[in-house]
Design a protein around this motif. Sequence first.
Motif, PDB file in Angstrom:
ATOM      1  N   LYS A 102      22.020 -45.653 -46.874  1.00  0.00           N
ATOM      2  CA  LYS A 102      20.662 -46.186 -46.943  1.00  0.00           C
ATOM      3  C   LYS A 102      19.651 -45.098 -46.583  1.00  0.00           C
ATOM      4  N   THR A 103      19.949 -44.325 -45.548  1.00  0.00           N
ATOM      5  CA  THR A 103      19.059 -43.226 -45.145  1.00  0.00           C
ATOM      6  C   THR A 103      18.921 -42.204 -46.268  1.00  0.00           C
ATOM      7  N   GLU A 104      20.025 -41.937 -46.938  1.00  0.00           N
ATOM      8  CA  GLU A 104      20.002 -40.963 -48.039  1.00  0.00           C
ATOM      9  C   GLU A 104      19.145 -41.469 -49.203  1.00  0.00           C
ATOM     10  N   VAL A 105      19.305 -42.756 -49.552  1.00  0.00           N
ATOM     11  CA  VAL A 105      18.517 -43.320 -50.656  1.00  0.00           C
ATOM     12  C   VAL A 105      17.040 -43.336 -50.285  1.00  0.00           C
ATOM     13  N   ARG A 106      16.742 -43.659 -49.048  1.00  0.00           N
ATOM     14  CA  ARG A 106      15.340 -43.646 -48.598  1.00  0.00           C
ATOM     15  C   ARG A 106      14.753 -42.242 -48.708  1.00  0.00           C
ATOM     16  N   ALA A 107      15.543 -41.232 -48.332  1.00  0.00           N
ATOM     17  CA  ALA A 107      15.074 -39.851 -48.421  1.00  0.00           C
ATOM     18  C   ALA A 107      14.819 -39.473 -49.887  1.00  0.00           C
ATOM     19  N   GLU A 108      15.729 -39.910 -50.790  1.00  0.00           N
ATOM     20  CA  GLU A 108      15.530 -39.643 -52.218  1.00  0.00           C
ATOM     21  C   GLU A 108      14.255 -40.321 -52.715  1.00  0.00           C
ATOM     22  N   LEU A 109      14.026 -41.547 -52.267  1.00  0.00           N
ATOM     23  CA  LEU A 109      12.825 -42.266 -52.681  1.00  0.00           C
ATOM     24  C   LEU A 109      11.564 -41.575 -52.177  1.00  0.00           C
ATOM     25  N   GLU A 110      11.577 -41.162 -50.928  1.00  0.00           N
ATOM     26  CA  GLU A 110      10.409 -40.478 -50.364  1.00  0.00           C
ATOM     27  C   GLU A 110      10.141 -39.171 -51.096  1.00  0.00           C
ATOM     28  N   PHE A 111      11.216 -38.421 -51.419  1.00  0.00           N
ATOM     29  CA  PHE A 111      11.053 -37.159 -52.157  1.00  0.00           C
ATOM     30  C   PHE A 111      10.507 -37.437 -53.554  1.00  0.00           C
ATOM     31  N   PHE A 112      11.056 -38.459 -54.218  1.00  0.00           N
ATOM     32  CA  PHE A 112      10.604 -38.813 -55.567  1.00  0.00           C
ATOM     33  C   PHE A 112       9.124 -39.188 -55.551  1.00  0.00           C
ATOM     34  N   ARG A 209      18.537 -50.449 -54.895  1.00  0.00           N
ATOM     35  CA  ARG A 209      19.698 -49.831 -54.244  1.00  0.00           C
ATOM     36  C   ARG A 209      19.642 -50.051 -52.730  1.00  0.00           C
ATOM     37  N   ILE A 210      18.438 -49.917 -52.156  1.00  0.00           N
ATOM     38  CA  ILE A 210      18.282 -50.127 -50.714  1.00  0.00           C
ATOM     39  C   ILE A 210      18.575 -51.575 -50.344  1.00  0.00           C
ATOM     40  N   ALA A 211      18.080 -52.525 -51.168  1.00  0.00           N
ATOM     41  CA  ALA A 211      18.322 -53.951 -50.901  1.00  0.00           C
ATOM     42  C   ALA A 211      19.812 -54.278 -50.970  1.00  0.00           C
ATOM     43  N   MET A 212      20.509 -53.675 -51.925  1.00  0.00           N
ATOM     44  CA  MET A 212      21.945 -53.903 -52.053  1.00  0.00           C
ATOM     45  C   MET A 212      22.685 -53.364 -50.827  1.00  0.00           C
ATOM     46  N   ILE A 213      22.276 -52.175 -50.378  1.00  0.00           N
ATOM     47  CA  ILE A 213      22.897 -51.597 -49.179  1.00  0.00           C
ATOM     48  C   ILE A 213      22.592 -52.460 -47.960  1.00  0.00           C
TER      49      ILE A 213
END
Length: 358
Positions: A102-112, A209-213
Amino acid sequence: MANKPQTPLVKRFLSLLVVVALIAVGVREGLFYYHHVHEANAQVQANFTVLSSSVNGTLAKVLARRGDPVERGQLLATMDSREAELEIASLEAELARQRAAKTEVRAELEFFLSELDDRIETASAATALLARSFETANNRMVIARKNVERNSKLESRSVIARQRVDDANDRLLEMTERVRELESDMKMSDMKLAELRGQRKRESVYQSRIAMIDREVEQTAVKLTLAKKKLEDMNVKSPLTGVLNRVYVNPGTYVEDGEPLLLLHDPTDLWIEAQVAESDIRLVSVGQTVLIELDAYPFEQFSGTVEAIGRVTTGQMSGPQNRDADITAQRIAVDIAMPDVGRPVWPGMRAAVNIVVR
């Protein structure tokens, strides 16, 4: 010296004395039973607590023996917890992995989003610059068109040379081309800006993806809580301060959920239960004094009081206990407060009680 023979008068006196004594004893006993309701087979009672296993497993240790005093919250027995501990470790590792994902996906979202905002800002600035350039070029084109019109009029009057008219036309063509070029660039820039802004829809993919996690984390957290509860339930603790009466299962035995393990009671919460014949129950009421004799402490008498009277009868054999005895006496349970006798008293001890009714 020989004893003198008793005269008939003396014999009659002695006989009368014996009769009087017997009558006196009978009257005394009769008065006693008139003033008391007697029950010779009363019994000391207690509230027993059965501790059961709430999980399936193998009993590892029993940490107390029959007759031991126990404290509230004291650990009395443990189950084999190795499998439960491994399950907890596995769930904790899975939960950590999911949270890291979840932390990784959040980081990808913030970068995007950060990169997209920068690109949108750059494209917006370029579009604004093109708009200003277009406005400037359009103004110059208007001026060039006016110059052409003015020079054409002057040339028709032979005021200026043809060359100036041609130069003005060339300048108008140049500015017209520049305006058209800028219009095309502005359209391309607007399309690019719209495309970049449209890419914000990709944020919903990351959010999905975050909601699923999050759902996976929630499910794993529930499993972890249940696993920890199961591990806690493998430690059997005393719910009261009292005495351990019985151990039903030996260590090493596999037990099922709900199977009894230990039996406890509180030695300060005792009472005497007397089964009073229904023919006498009308004489008994709460608060009456009771004279108590315990078989464990003969030749001593203690005083108690009637605490409660049952509201249902039970059949009890009266007369000889044999196969042919079918006569029953209906009896009603009467609870009597246990006095402080200053000595050990255990559930099941037999007592004789006399309830003072008159």
